[in-house]
Enzyme design. Sequence first.
Site, short mmCIF file in Angstrom:
data_model
loop_
_atom_site.label_atom_id
_atom_site.label_comp_id
_atom_site.label_asym_id
_atom_site.label_seq_id
_atom_site.Cartn_x
_atom_site.Cartn_y
_atom_site.Cartn_z
N ARG A 58 0.80 -1.22 0.00
CA ARG A 58 0.00 0.00 0.00
C ARG A 58 0.84 1.28 0.00
O ARG A 58 0.59 2.20 -0.77
CB ARG A 58 -0.93 0.02 1.23
CG ARG A 58 -2.18 -0.79 1.05
CD ARG A 58 -2.61 -1.39 2.37
NE ARG A 58 -1.70 -2.47 2.70
CZ ARG A 58 -1.89 -3.74 2.34
NH1 ARG A 58 -2.99 -4.08 1.72
NH2 ARG A 58 -1.01 -4.68 2.62
N THR A 59 1.81 1.33 0.89
CA THR A 59 2.54 2.60 1.06
C THR A 59 3.28 2.96 -0.24
O THR A 59 3.14 4.06 -0.77
CB THR A 59 3.51 2.50 2.25
OG1 THR A 59 2.76 2.12 3.40
CG2 THR A 59 4.20 3.83 2.51
N LYS A 88 26.55 -3.42 -0.34
CA LYS A 88 28.02 -3.37 -0.38
C LYS A 88 28.60 -2.73 0.87
O LYS A 88 29.79 -2.48 0.94
CB LYS A 88 28.48 -2.55 -1.60
CG LYS A 88 27.98 -3.05 -2.93
CD LYS A 88 28.48 -2.09 -4.03
CE LYS A 88 27.85 -2.40 -5.36
NZ LYS A 88 28.11 -1.33 -6.34
C1 NCD Z 1 1.66 -1.43 8.00
C2 NCD Z 1 3.15 -1.25 8.17
O1 NCD Z 1 3.91 -1.39 7.22
O2 NCD Z 1 3.52 -0.93 9.29
N1 NCD Z 1 1.30 -1.59 6.64
C3 NCD Z 1 0.95 -0.49 5.92
O3 NCD Z 1 1.77 0.33 5.61
N2 NCD Z 1 -0.35 -0.31 5.64
C4 NCD Z 1 1.06 -2.47 8.85
C5 NCD Z 1 1.66 -3.83 8.89
O4 NCD Z 1 2.58 -4.16 8.15
O5 NCD Z 1 1.18 -4.63 9.70
#
Ligand code: NCD
Length: 311
Positions: A58-59, A88
Amino acid sequence: MKHIITVEDIDADLISYMFPLYEECKRTRRTLDYLYNRLHNRLRGRLMITDFFEPSTRTRLSFEAAMSYLGGRVIGTENATEFSSIKKGESIADNFRVISGYCDIIVGRFLNEGDARIAADASLVPLINGGDGKGEHPTQALVDLFSIMEKFPDAEGLRVTFLGDNKHSRTVRSLARLLARFSCITEMNFIGPSEINISLKDFDYDIWESNVKLTCYNELLPMVIGCSDIVYVTRSQIERHYSENMDEGNFIFTPELADTMPEHGLILHPLPRRSELPVEVDNNPRAYYFQQAHNGLYVRMALLEALCLKN
Ligand code: NCD
């Protein structure tokens, strides 16, 4: 130059600049006319680098989609641990100092808490923390906050329950710290197996300074869920701990539990989910986690615009 490393970097000015933009992007995203005439040009000529040291769906993709929709361009690596010079032996500071000379804005995701700050200190352009170990995830907190603001525009006395791995979830830490600043939130409960639940002594100082009533429970009490306007479920962060005694089985947010929430209730989850949130809950009218993930696109469009044009 503004970096977004923790929720402390998100002040009231930034929120009031971003929220109308977020709503505008969301409302007009599918309007082709609008897309091509306005949104599409706002960040034309800008380049964003995504440098990710941990898995992400998602991010990274919502940031990349956001920049693309705004007319900017994107380059980067989804596996910087393997495919960048860190392999490296290069330091985080050198790595980000170099790539910051190639772009206008950077989104990074880091294996270790604190690395985002090191990267930002070395960067010549704004850096956004897309998650640093069990540290913080400020843009997920913005996604969660805007989803709540939209659903409860005039609410007061909101009760929020965090259910799951409250100790290692950076999304929980960031959201709890951010929400603690809002007077409409009166209560925050933290429910989870004792090995992975937060305890009162673990709270950050700024949460204590607020007037929110904080309670931790190491058992899943239906009564607490039944009184919650918002339940924020998280998966066990298995990549950050090896808690053998953890009994996830007793902490599953079942469809029956979901039904005990008030009718106006909101079920959030940053995703990805595991067994803690069964797919049967998806049909519950309070389930909002897929929309929440989609809101991430508009929040990140608004944030990129704020950082690239307002700075
Ligand atoms: C979260 C994260 O990466 O902290 N995911 C996200 O960005 N939506 C939650 C998770 O990984 O559990």
